[in-house]
Design a protein around this motif. Structure first.
Motif, mmCIF file in Angstrom:
data_model
loop_
_atom_site.group_PDB
_atom_site.id
_atom_site.type_symbol
_atom_site.label_atom_id
_atom_site.label_comp_id
_atom_site.label_asym_id
_atom_site.label_seq_id
_atom_site.Cartn_x
_atom_site.Cartn_y
_atom_site.Cartn_z
ATOM 1 N N VAL A 1 0.866 -1.181 0.000
ATOM 2 C CA VAL A 1 0.000 0.000 0.000
ATOM 3 C C VAL A 1 0.898 1.224 0.000
ATOM 4 C CG1 VAL A 1 -1.897 1.231 1.108
ATOM 5 C CG2 VAL A 1 -1.728 -1.261 1.356
ATOM 6 N N GLY A 2 0.681 2.123 -0.963
ATOM 7 C CA GLY A 2 1.528 3.294 -1.095
ATOM 8 C C GLY A 2 0.937 4.542 -0.470
ATOM 9 N N ALA A 3 1.741 5.573 -0.368
ATOM 10 C CA ALA A 3 1.281 6.862 0.150
ATOM 11 C C ALA A 3 0.176 7.410 -0.748
ATOM 12 C CB ALA A 3 2.450 7.844 0.206
ATOM 13 N N GLY A 4 -0.857 7.946 -0.132
ATOM 14 C CA GLY A 4 -1.964 8.511 -0.877
ATOM 15 C C GLY A 4 -2.986 7.504 -1.338
ATOM 16 N N GLU A 5 -2.836 6.250 -0.948
ATOM 17 C CA GLU A 5 -3.721 5.189 -1.416
ATOM 18 C C GLU A 5 -4.707 4.782 -0.327
ATOM 19 O OE1 GLU A 5 -3.020 1.422 -4.407
ATOM 20 O OE2 GLU A 5 -1.588 1.744 -2.809
ATOM 21 N N VAL A 6 -5.954 4.547 -0.734
ATOM 22 C CA VAL A 6 -6.993 4.043 0.162
ATOM 23 C C VAL A 6 -7.382 2.653 -0.338
ATOM 24 C CG1 VAL A 6 -9.261 4.435 1.196
ATOM 25 C CG2 VAL A 6 -7.832 6.393 0.547
ATOM 26 N N VAL A 7 -7.057 1.638 0.451
ATOM 27 C CA VAL A 7 -7.243 0.250 0.042
ATOM 28 C C VAL A 7 -8.253 -0.420 0.960
ATOM 29 C CG1 VAL A 7 -6.107 -2.001 -0.168
ATOM 30 C CG2 VAL A 7 -4.947 0.054 -0.967
ATOM 31 N N GLY A 8 -9.217 -1.106 0.367
ATOM 32 C CA GLY A 8 -10.201 -1.849 1.138
ATOM 33 C C GLY A 8 -9.789 -3.298 1.302
ATOM 34 N N LEU A 9 -10.205 -3.897 2.409
ATOM 35 C CA LEU A 9 -9.925 -5.303 2.698
ATOM 36 C C LEU A 9 -11.233 -5.941 3.124
ATOM 37 C CD1 LEU A 9 -7.602 -7.389 2.972
ATOM 38 C CD2 LEU A 9 -7.374 -6.665 5.345
ATOM 39 N N ARG A 10 -11.676 -6.920 2.337
ATOM 40 C CA ARG A 10 -12.949 -7.544 2.668
ATOM 41 C C ARG A 10 -12.855 -9.057 2.513
ATOM 42 N NH1 ARG A 10 -17.056 -5.927 -2.317
ATOM 43 N NH2 ARG A 10 -15.837 -6.856 -4.003
ATOM 44 N N GLY A 11 -13.874 -9.726 3.024
ATOM 45 C CA GLY A 11 -13.932 -11.181 2.981
ATOM 46 C C GLY A 11 -14.860 -11.661 4.074
ATOM 47 N N PRO A 12 -15.258 -12.921 4.024
ATOM 48 C CA PRO A 12 -16.174 -13.455 5.042
ATOM 49 C C PRO A 12 -15.526 -13.514 6.417
ATOM 50 C CG PRO A 12 -15.356 -15.206 3.616
ATOM 51 C CD PRO A 12 -14.889 -13.922 3.008
ATOM 52 N N SER A 13 -16.334 -13.689 7.422
ATOM 53 C CA SER A 13 -15.808 -13.828 8.783
ATOM 54 C C SER A 13 -14.844 -15.009 8.838
ATOM 55 C CB SER A 13 -16.952 -14.066 9.771
ATOM 56 O OG SER A 13 -17.809 -12.947 9.820
ATOM 57 N N GLY A 14 -13.705 -14.798 9.523
ATOM 58 C CA GLY A 14 -12.709 -15.835 9.626
ATOM 59 C C GLY A 14 -11.744 -15.905 8.466
ATOM 60 N N SER A 15 -11.827 -14.950 7.544
ATOM 61 C CA SER A 15 -10.962 -14.993 6.358
ATOM 62 C C SER A 15 -9.558 -14.460 6.626
ATOM 63 C CB SER A 15 -11.599 -14.203 5.212
ATOM 64 O OG SER A 15 -11.776 -12.842 5.567
ATOM 65 N N GLY A 16 -9.374 -13.717 7.733
ATOM 66 C CA GLY A 16 -8.050 -13.206 8.074
ATOM 67 C C GLY A 16 -7.921 -11.696 8.043
ATOM 68 N N LYS A 17 -9.019 -10.992 7.844
ATOM 69 C CA LYS A 17 -8.963 -9.531 7.723
ATOM 70 C C LYS A 17 -8.419 -8.867 8.986
ATOM 71 C CE LYS A 17 -13.328 -8.947 7.096
ATOM 72 N NZ LYS A 17 -13.709 -10.345 7.404
ATOM 73 N N THR A 18 -8.985 -9.228 10.123
ATOM 74 C CA THR A 18 -8.550 -8.616 11.382
ATOM 75 C C THR A 18 -7.113 -9.004 11.702
ATOM 76 O OG1 THR A 18 -10.819 -8.585 12.227
ATOM 77 C CG2 THR A 18 -9.046 -8.403 13.838
ATOM 78 N N THR A 19 -6.729 -10.210 11.337
ATOM 79 C CA THR A 19 -5.341 -10.634 11.538
ATOM 80 C C THR A 19 -4.394 -9.747 10.744
ATOM 81 O OG1 THR A 19 -6.021 -12.923 11.931
ATOM 82 C CG2 THR A 19 -3.733 -12.558 11.303
ATOM 83 N N VAL A 20 -4.736 -9.468 9.494
ATOM 84 C CA VAL A 20 -3.911 -8.569 8.681
ATOM 85 C C VAL A 20 -3.800 -7.205 9.342
ATOM 86 C CG1 VAL A 20 -3.819 -7.274 6.514
ATOM 87 C CG2 VAL A 20 -4.310 -9.714 6.467
ATOM 88 N N LEU A 21 -4.928 -6.663 9.772
ATOM 89 C CA LEU A 21 -4.925 -5.326 10.371
ATOM 90 C C LEU A 21 -4.074 -5.300 11.638
ATOM 91 C CD1 LEU A 21 -6.549 -3.021 9.050
ATOM 92 C CD2 LEU A 21 -8.118 -3.137 10.971
ATOM 93 N N ASN A 22 -4.181 -6.325 12.462
ATOM 94 C CA ASN A 22 -3.414 -6.368 13.703
ATOM 95 C C ASN A 22 -1.922 -6.548 13.462
ATOM 96 O OD1 ASN A 22 -5.603 -5.965 15.404
ATOM 97 N ND2 ASN A 22 -6.012 -8.147 15.642
ATOM 98 N N ILE A 23 -1.557 -7.234 12.388
ATOM 99 C CA ILE A 23 -0.136 -7.376 12.067
ATOM 100 C C ILE A 23 0.416 -6.059 11.534
ATOM 101 C CG2 ILE A 23 1.508 -8.493 10.511
ATOM 102 C CD1 ILE A 23 -0.148 -11.060 10.783
ATOM 103 N N VAL A 24 -0.319 -5.391 10.648
ATOM 104 C CA VAL A 24 0.128 -4.076 10.168
ATOM 105 C C VAL A 24 0.280 -3.120 11.341
ATOM 106 C CG1 VAL A 24 -0.392 -2.091 8.697
ATOM 107 C CG2 VAL A 24 -0.950 -4.391 7.899
ATOM 108 N N GLY A 25 -0.646 -3.217 12.295
ATOM 109 C CA GLY A 25 -0.605 -2.335 13.460
ATOM 110 C C GLY A 25 0.411 -2.734 14.506
ATOM 111 N N CYS A 26 1.197 -3.770 14.225
ATOM 112 C CA CYS A 26 2.248 -4.236 15.152
ATOM 113 C C CYS A 26 1.673 -4.658 16.490
ATOM 114 C CB CYS A 26 3.321 -3.166 15.347
ATOM 115 S SG CYS A 26 4.074 -2.590 13.815
ATOM 116 N N ILE A 27 0.454 -5.179 16.457
ATOM 117 C CA ILE A 27 -0.196 -5.695 17.658
ATOM 118 C C ILE A 27 -0.028 -7.208 17.742
ATOM 119 C CG2 ILE A 27 -2.447 -6.008 18.784
ATOM 120 C CD1 ILE A 27 -3.262 -3.317 17.479
ATOM 121 N N LEU A 28 0.006 -7.840 16.572
ATOM 122 C CA LEU A 28 0.096 -9.299 16.478
ATOM 123 C C LEU A 28 1.306 -9.665 15.623
ATOM 124 C CD1 LEU A 28 -1.453 -12.019 17.041
ATOM 125 C CD2 LEU A 28 -2.550 -11.665 14.815
#
Length: 230
Positions: A35-62
């Protein structure tokens, strides 16, 4: 890609599993994206697909199990471990978080909810409040700066939450279902604000969403299924 030559977020073959043996669950199975500067990227998928995991890893939480994670051109996770010890400082200075529910502190005004983030980072109270007022004006909610959360509409509260996420001028903004609790008009207004932030502040924005009302507001939509990008 709209952004700078060096992506602000980069996943290279990132994997995450929980448990071992017959109890092992693979949440991510080799995910790569930038994801580059100035970009707005959506992340979607069914429950359990890994979306929150991705977000938590980017956020250095997981922490991932395998792969490489780069933030603003710096490898922060590789070869099975974090390469930065000061993850809290990295989050505070580089990453802003926006949630489905605003999570504003009910006993603080809009101004003080935003200023608190700056004060935690060491900013003097007067300077923190000045920056908070500037952000509330920028997000067209400055007229509600002295209101408490219970006095704000849903759209106003979410704008204050966005102002709080922007307080430390983060280069990366992570939003988890930021429009789920809003009607169509307010949802589109919030996405338009995030677009303005991405362009004005050259930020990379990743939004987890199920909201079909806003799919046309993204530069790209990444879809996860069973831990894989499809």
């Amino acid at each position: 890609m709209i952004g700078a030559p060096t992506p602000l977020v980069s996943f290279v073959d990132v994997r995450k599993h929980y448990g071992e043996g017959s109890a092992r669950v693979d949440a991510l199975r080799g995910v790569s994206f930038d994801v580059g500067a100035g970009e707005v990227v959506g992340l979607r998928g069914p429950s359990g697909s890994g979306k929150t995991t991705v977000l938590n890893i980017v956020g250095c939480i997981l922490a991932p199990s395998e792969g490489t994670v780069r933030i603003a051109g710096e490898d922060i996770f590789a070869e099975g471990h974090w390469l930065r010890r000061d993850l809290r400082r990295l989050r505070l200075e580089t990453i802003g978080f926006i949630f489905q529910f605003h999570n504003l502190l009910p006993f603080l005004t809009a101004t003080d909810n935003v200023a608190l983030v700056l004060q935690l980072a060491g900013e003097p109270r007067a300077a923190a409040r000045r920056r908070a007022r500037e952000l509330l004006d920028y997000l067209d909610v400055g007229h509600r700066r002295d209101a408490f959360p219970a006095q704000l509409s849903g759209g106003e509260a979410q704008r204050v939450a966005i102002a709080r996420a922007l307080a430390n001028r983060p280069r990366i903004i992570l939003a988890d279902e930021p429009t789920a609790a809003l009607d169509s008009q307010r949802a589109q207004t919030v996405m338009d604000l995030l677009r303005r932030v991405a362009v004005d502040q050259k930020a990379a924005i990743v939004v987890v969403t199920h909201d079909e009302k806003i799919v046309d507001r993204f530069d790209r939509m990444l879809e996860l299924r069973d831990g894989l990008l499809i």
